[in-house]
Write a protein that holds these residues in place. Structure first.
Motif, PDB file in Angstrom:
ATOM      1  N   ILE A   4      41.098  37.183 -20.748  1.00 47.05           N
ATOM      2  CA  ILE A   4      41.600  36.285 -19.698  1.00 47.05           C
ATOM      3  C   ILE A   4      40.610  36.286 -18.539  1.00 47.05           C
ATOM      4  O   ILE A   4      40.280  37.349 -18.005  1.00 47.05           O
ATOM      5  CB  ILE A   4      42.986  36.753 -19.193  1.00 47.05           C
ATOM      6  N   LEU A   5      40.143  35.097 -18.157  1.00 44.57           N
ATOM      7  CA  LEU A   5      39.250  34.983 -17.000  1.00 44.57           C
ATOM      8  C   LEU A   5      40.063  34.558 -15.780  1.00 44.57           C
ATOM      9  O   LEU A   5      40.738  33.523 -15.813  1.00 44.57           O
ATOM     10  CB  LEU A   5      38.163  33.930 -17.267  1.00 44.57           C
ATOM     11  N   ILE A   6      40.005  35.357 -14.732  1.00 48.55           N
ATOM     12  CA  ILE A   6      40.608  34.969 -13.449  1.00 48.55           C
ATOM     13  C   ILE A   6      39.465  34.759 -12.474  1.00 48.55           C
ATOM     14  O   ILE A   6      38.638  35.655 -12.277  1.00 48.55           O
ATOM     15  CB  ILE A   6      41.587  36.053 -12.945  1.00 48.55           C
ATOM     16  N   THR A   7      39.367  33.572 -11.883  1.00 49.43           N
ATOM     17  CA  THR A   7      38.296  33.338 -10.898  1.00 49.43           C
ATOM     18  C   THR A   7      38.859  33.558  -9.496  1.00 49.43           C
ATOM     19  O   THR A   7      40.051  33.335  -9.256  1.00 49.43           O
ATOM     20  CB  THR A   7      37.720  31.908 -10.994  1.00 49.43           C
ATOM     21  N   GLY A   8      38.007  34.013  -8.592  1.00 51.14           N
ATOM     22  CA  GLY A   8      38.454  34.239  -7.213  1.00 51.14           C
ATOM     23  C   GLY A   8      39.367  35.440  -7.083  1.00 51.14           C
ATOM     24  O   GLY A   8      40.165  35.537  -6.134  1.00 51.14           O
ATOM     25  N   GLY A   9      39.220  36.396  -8.005  1.00 55.29           N
ATOM     26  CA  GLY A   9      40.133  37.545  -8.039  1.00 55.29           C
ATOM     27  C   GLY A   9      39.906  38.569  -6.942  1.00 55.29           C
ATOM     28  O   GLY A   9      40.717  39.484  -6.785  1.00 55.29           O
ATOM     29  N   ALA A  10      38.821  38.431  -6.167  1.00 60.70           N
ATOM     30  CA  ALA A  10      38.615  39.366  -5.058  1.00 60.70           C
ATOM     31  C   ALA A  10      39.180  38.802  -3.751  1.00 60.70           C
ATOM     32  O   ALA A  10      39.122  39.450  -2.711  1.00 60.70           O
ATOM     33  CB  ALA A  10      37.132  39.678  -4.898  1.00 60.70           C
ATOM     34  N   GLN A  29      41.837  41.988 -22.107  1.00 60.63           N
ATOM     35  CA  GLN A  29      40.796  42.233 -21.102  1.00 60.63           C
ATOM     36  C   GLN A  29      40.947  41.208 -19.985  1.00 60.63           C
ATOM     37  O   GLN A  29      40.986  40.001 -20.240  1.00 60.63           O
ATOM     38  CB  GLN A  29      39.402  42.074 -21.725  1.00 60.63           C
ATOM     39  N   ILE A  30      41.011  41.690 -18.781  1.00 62.31           N
ATOM     40  CA  ILE A  30      41.108  40.804 -17.619  1.00 62.31           C
ATOM     41  C   ILE A  30      39.747  40.800 -16.927  1.00 62.31           C
ATOM     42  O   ILE A  30      39.279  41.844 -16.459  1.00 62.31           O
ATOM     43  CB  ILE A  30      42.191  41.290 -16.622  1.00 62.31           C
ATOM     44  N   PHE A  31      39.126  39.632 -16.862  1.00 62.13           N
ATOM     45  CA  PHE A  31      37.821  39.487 -16.219  1.00 62.13           C
ATOM     46  C   PHE A  31      38.032  38.805 -14.869  1.00 62.13           C
ATOM     47  O   PHE A  31      38.698  37.768 -14.806  1.00 62.13           O
ATOM     48  CB  PHE A  31      36.889  38.626 -17.073  1.00 62.13           C
ATOM     49  N   ASN A  32      37.453  39.394 -13.853  1.00 65.85           N
ATOM     50  CA  ASN A  32      37.556  38.818 -12.510  1.00 65.85           C
ATOM     51  C   ASN A  32      36.174  38.299 -12.111  1.00 65.85           C
ATOM     52  O   ASN A  32      35.259  39.089 -11.891  1.00 65.85           O
ATOM     53  CB  ASN A  32      38.045  39.909 -11.546  1.00 65.85           C
ATOM     54  N   LEU A  33      36.039  36.975 -12.050  1.00 65.19           N
ATOM     55  CA  LEU A  33      34.757  36.366 -11.660  1.00 65.19           C
ATOM     56  C   LEU A  33      34.842  35.944 -10.200  1.00 65.19           C
ATOM     57  O   LEU A  33      35.695  35.119  -9.825  1.00 65.19           O
ATOM     58  CB  LEU A  33      34.486  35.136 -12.536  1.00 65.19           C
ATOM     59  N   ASP A  34      33.959  36.493  -9.375  1.00 64.95           N
ATOM     60  CA  ASP A  34      34.025  36.182  -7.952  1.00 64.95           C
ATOM     61  C   ASP A  34      32.625  36.259  -7.343  1.00 64.95           C
ATOM     62  O   ASP A  34      31.840  37.155  -7.653  1.00 64.95           O
ATOM     63  CB  ASP A  34      34.963  37.171  -7.242  1.00 64.95           C
ATOM     64  N   LYS A  35      32.350  35.323  -6.450  1.00 71.08           N
ATOM     65  CA  LYS A  35      31.049  35.305  -5.776  1.00 71.08           C
ATOM     66  C   LYS A  35      30.990  36.315  -4.626  1.00 71.08           C
ATOM     67  O   LYS A  35      29.919  36.629  -4.120  1.00 71.08           O
ATOM     68  CB  LYS A  35      30.824  33.884  -5.222  1.00 71.08           C
ATOM     69  N   LEU A  36      32.147  36.800  -4.224  1.00 67.82           N
ATOM     70  CA  LEU A  36      32.248  37.673  -3.041  1.00 67.82           C
ATOM     71  C   LEU A  36      31.679  36.991  -1.802  1.00 67.82           C
ATOM     72  O   LEU A  36      30.708  37.444  -1.202  1.00 67.82           O
ATOM     73  CB  LEU A  36      31.572  39.038  -3.277  1.00 67.82           C
ATOM     74  N   THR A  37      32.279  35.859  -1.464  1.00 66.64           N
ATOM     75  CA  THR A  37      31.957  35.199  -0.198  1.00 66.64           C
ATOM     76  C   THR A  37      32.600  36.038   0.910  1.00 66.64           C
ATOM     77  O   THR A  37      33.188  37.082   0.645  1.00 66.64           O
ATOM     78  CB  THR A  37      32.575  33.784  -0.148  1.00 66.64           C
ATOM     79  N   TYR A  38      32.557  35.537   2.129  1.00 66.90           N
ATOM     80  CA  TYR A  38      33.183  36.257   3.246  1.00 66.90           C
ATOM     81  C   TYR A  38      34.656  36.568   2.917  1.00 66.90           C
ATOM     82  O   TYR A  38      35.224  37.543   3.419  1.00 66.90           O
ATOM     83  CB  TYR A  38      33.091  35.405   4.533  1.00 66.90           C
TER      84      TYR A  38
END
Ligand code: NAD
Ligand code: TYD
Length: 351
Positions: A4-10, A29-38
């Motif tokens: 499972i892909l979750i975007t913006g997870g941070a 498996q939980i995948f957290n895709l995040d750019k880590l913006t502010y």
């Protein structure tokens, strides 16, 4: 094993969704895709970061070839897409950033899903998280329903509306299995202190003025963030492909009334005498194009999927203030550095 892909997870809502899925689905498996913006902060997830079914991927959804690569590498079955630029005031200052992330980023994820799933859609899902702001602004009466025509008024809501349209277009054109949910204003732990509630808590703690836009008469419909995460989980489990679900707590507050409750709760919890924080209220120049009222009719998700909010507002606000008081270091860290430049730019011209 399903991936499972979750975007913006941070981010604010994403971190609550990631936590819920990691704890609920030990066999996936939980995948957290995040750019880590502010707005993205891995500190939001320290309690689950070492779990064996959790993987963090740092990356930008605007980078199409990178997105294709990770889809090929991990073969996701489900995408739950929350990554976005999310603050209306920033969208007024810099609309292009919202077009890149919210529209181009979403289309990159749609393209990668389409390519990876290649017409074989059994047990696949592209679940797009959106906002009630796409429906525009209400006056005193009525609610937003799932079939209310889109009428976005800010660059933020225009970019979210556009991404929703692309999601539906990919279902209509390519048969992609999609669901969209549109939620009202969230509040709770881990929200970046640029949005009303955490900004005002932070300002009260620093005895800074509380900048109320216009007369404070705008109305928002508030939902505790954990209840939104639970609604997303319910829709993931039981939602019908192709459907839209509105999520909200039937909990409308005029800004000024909400701010007074917030001041009272913080005063009580930090031992101020009654009325101390209300004195910090300062009326400032209104937000350009400020939507007057949002109100969600959440009967569909309640009746069809059996979800309902678990917390009353008074309890939710109490828990939220407690979290910020217990996490002052988090607050200090996210409000140092560039936050100070942002604050100056947003508020110095409003006096
Ligand atoms: P947020 O701003 O707190 O978090 C957004 C996250 O996305 C951050 O972690 C950020 O680092 C990440 N991100 C931003 N640009 C990215 C990029 N280009 N690539 C990868 N990651 C990127 O936002 P939020 O309040 O948690 O909102 C999450 C979602 O829910 C958004 O899609 C928003 O439109 C929607 N939503 C929010 C609310 C609300 O009240 N906050 C209400 C309804 C819907
Ligand atoms: P916000 O938290 O930015 O959410 P949204 O604009 O997406 O609803 O703002 C909530 C309401 O509070 C909105 O009517 C604008 C108002 N507001 C203020 O009065 N002062 C502020 O400093 C901020 C950030 C918001």
């Amino acid at each position: 094993m399903k991936n499972i892909l979750i975007t913006g997870g941070a981010g604010f809502i994403g971190s609550h969704v990631v936590r819920l899925f990691v704890n609920e689905y030990k066999d996936r498996q939980i995948f957290n895709l995040d750019k880590l913006t502010y707005a993205g902060n891995l500190e939001n997830l320290t309690d689950i970061e070492n779990k064996s079914n959790y993987t963090f991927i740092k990356g930008d959804i605007v980078d199409g070839s990178f997105i294709d690569e990770i889809f090929e590498k991990y073969n996701f079955d489900t995408v739950i897409h929350l990554a976005a630029e999310s603050h209306v005031d920033r969208s007024i200052t810099n609309p292009l950033e919202f077009i890149h992330t919210n529209i181009v980023g979403t289309v990159n994820l749609l393209n990668a899903s389409k390519k990876q799933w290649d017409g074989s859609f059994t047990d696949k899902l592209f679940y797009h998280i959106s906002t009630d702001e796409v429906y525009g602004s209400l006056d005193d009466g009525g609610f937003f329903f799932e079939n209310t025509p889109y009428d976005p008024q800010s660059p933020y809501s225009a970019s979210k509306a556009s991404s929703d349209h692309f999601v539906r277009a990919y279902q209509n054109t390519f048969g992609l299995p999609v669901i969209i949910s549109n939620c009202s204003n969230n509040y709770g732990p881990n929200q970046f202190p640029e949005k009303l509630i955490p900004l005002f808590i932070n300002n009260i703690l620093h005895e800074k003025s509380l900048p109320v836009y216009g007369k404070g008469e705008n109305v928002r419909d508030w939902l505790y963030v954990v209840d939104h995460a639970k609604a997303i989980h319910t829709i993931f489990q039981k939602g019908k492909v192709g459907e839209t679900y509105n999520i909200g707590g039937f909990n409308e507050w005029k800004n000024l009334d909400l701010i007074k409750v917030l001041c009272k709760v913080v005063d009580e919890k930090i031992g101020n005498s009654p009325g101390t924080s209300e004195k910090l209220i300062t009326y400032v120049k209104d937000r350009a194009g400020h939507d007057l009222r949002y109100a969600i009719d959440a009967n569909k998700i309640m009746n069809e999927l059996g979800w309902e909010p678990s917390l009353q507002f008074e309890e939710g606000i109490g828990k939220t203030v407690d979290w910020y008081l217990e996490n002052k270091e988090w607050l200090e860290r996210v409000t140092s550095g560039t936050y100070l430049d942002y604050y100056k730019e947003q508020y110095q011209n409003r006096k």
